[in-house]
Design a protein around this motif. Structure first.
Motif, PDB file in Angstrom:
ATOM      1  N   GLY A  42     -73.636 -12.312 -35.869  1.00  0.00           N
ATOM      2  CA  GLY A  42     -74.671 -12.852 -34.602  1.00  0.00           C
ATOM      3  C   GLY A  42     -76.278 -13.674 -34.789  1.00  0.00           C
ATOM      4  N   ASP A  45     -76.057 -15.669 -37.320  1.00  0.00           N
ATOM      5  CA  ASP A  45     -75.945 -17.367 -36.848  1.00  0.00           C
ATOM      6  C   ASP A  45     -77.078 -17.585 -35.943  1.00  0.00           C
ATOM      7  OD1 ASP A  45     -72.963 -17.428 -37.992  1.00  0.00           O
ATOM      8  OD2 ASP A  45     -71.986 -16.724 -36.203  1.00  0.00           O
ATOM      9  N   ALA A  60     -74.542 -22.463 -28.789  1.00  0.00           N
ATOM     10  CA  ALA A  60     -73.796 -22.520 -29.321  1.00  0.00           C
ATOM     11  C   ALA A  60     -73.705 -21.229 -29.966  1.00  0.00           C
ATOM     12  CB  ALA A  60     -72.992 -23.500 -30.285  1.00  0.00           C
ATOM     13  N   ALA A  61     -75.106 -21.004 -31.213  1.00  0.00           N
ATOM     14  CA  ALA A  61     -75.331 -19.413 -31.440  1.00  0.00           C
ATOM     15  C   ALA A  61     -75.175 -18.317 -30.211  1.00  0.00           C
ATOM     16  CB  ALA A  61     -76.066 -19.629 -32.047  1.00  0.00           C
ATOM     17  N   SER A  63     -73.858 -18.200 -27.016  1.00  0.00           N
ATOM     18  CA  SER A  63     -72.861 -17.661 -26.743  1.00  0.00           C
ATOM     19  C   SER A  63     -71.976 -16.927 -27.567  1.00  0.00           C
ATOM     20  CB  SER A  63     -72.464 -19.183 -25.916  1.00  0.00           C
ATOM     21  OG  SER A  63     -70.963 -18.822 -26.089  1.00  0.00           O
ATOM     22  N   ARG A  64     -72.121 -17.251 -28.553  1.00  0.00           N
ATOM     23  CA  ARG A  64     -71.298 -16.537 -30.304  1.00  0.00           C
ATOM     24  C   ARG A  64     -71.868 -14.850 -29.966  1.00  0.00           C
ATOM     25  NH1 ARG A  64     -71.169 -21.258 -33.133  1.00  0.00           N
ATOM     26  NH2 ARG A  64     -73.109 -20.663 -34.107  1.00  0.00           N
ATOM     27  N   LYS A  67     -70.805 -13.106 -27.140  1.00  0.00           N
ATOM     28  CA  LYS A  67     -68.951 -12.843 -27.575  1.00  0.00           C
ATOM     29  C   LYS A  67     -69.499 -11.530 -28.324  1.00  0.00           C
ATOM     30  CE  LYS A  67     -66.937 -16.899 -26.421  1.00  0.00           C
ATOM     31  NZ  LYS A  67     -66.603 -17.753 -26.219  1.00  0.00           N
ATOM     32  N   ARG A  68     -70.056 -11.515 -29.567  1.00  0.00           N
ATOM     33  CA  ARG A  68     -69.444 -11.025 -30.397  1.00  0.00           C
ATOM     34  C   ARG A  68     -70.953  -9.449 -29.547  1.00  0.00           C
ATOM     35  NH1 ARG A  68     -71.292 -14.184 -35.910  1.00  0.00           N
ATOM     36  NH2 ARG A  68     -69.068 -15.523 -35.909  1.00  0.00           N
TER      37      ARG A  68
END
Length: 111
Positions: A42, A45, A60-61, A63-64, A67-68
């Motif tokens: 994460g 990214d 977007a990164a 958000s990822r 989530k991770r």
């Protein structure tokens, strides 16, 4: 019988080495390594998105990454929750049957 651990008693019925590998090798690997890998990916990214200076990609990164981090916390805690549930199941003895429901717990705890 007392609650003290008896020296030399094989609660695992010969499966001690396999249970030891799972408890001392596999479980810590899953509980520690996978969350670290998820968080590192994460961060990588997010770093790529920041270097690219694209606002849409940064969001977007982020958000990822969030989530991770949530997935990493879930993976870390799953071992803890499974242990609690299994101990509760072992504690709830079925008095109608003469089946020993705590033998696996003795094997796991005394490894």
């Amino acid at each position: 019988m007392s609650n003290l651990v008896q020296i030399g008693v094989d609660y695992c019925g010969g499966l001690g080495p396999i249970v030891r590998i799972i408890k001392k090798g596999f479980m810590p690997l899953v509980q520690i390594a996978i969350p670290i890998i998820l968080i590192v990916y994460g961060v990588i990214d997010l770093g790529k998105a920041v270097i690219a200076s694209d606002e849409k990609e940064i969001k977007a990164a982020q958000s990822r990454l969030i989530k991770r981090c949530i997935y990493a916390a879930a993976v870390f805690l799953v071992v803890f929750f499974v242990t609690i549930v299994m101990n509760l199941v072992a504690a709830a003895k079925d008095d109608t049957n003469s089946i020993d429901t705590t033998s696996w717990q003795k094997c796991w705890n005394n490894i």
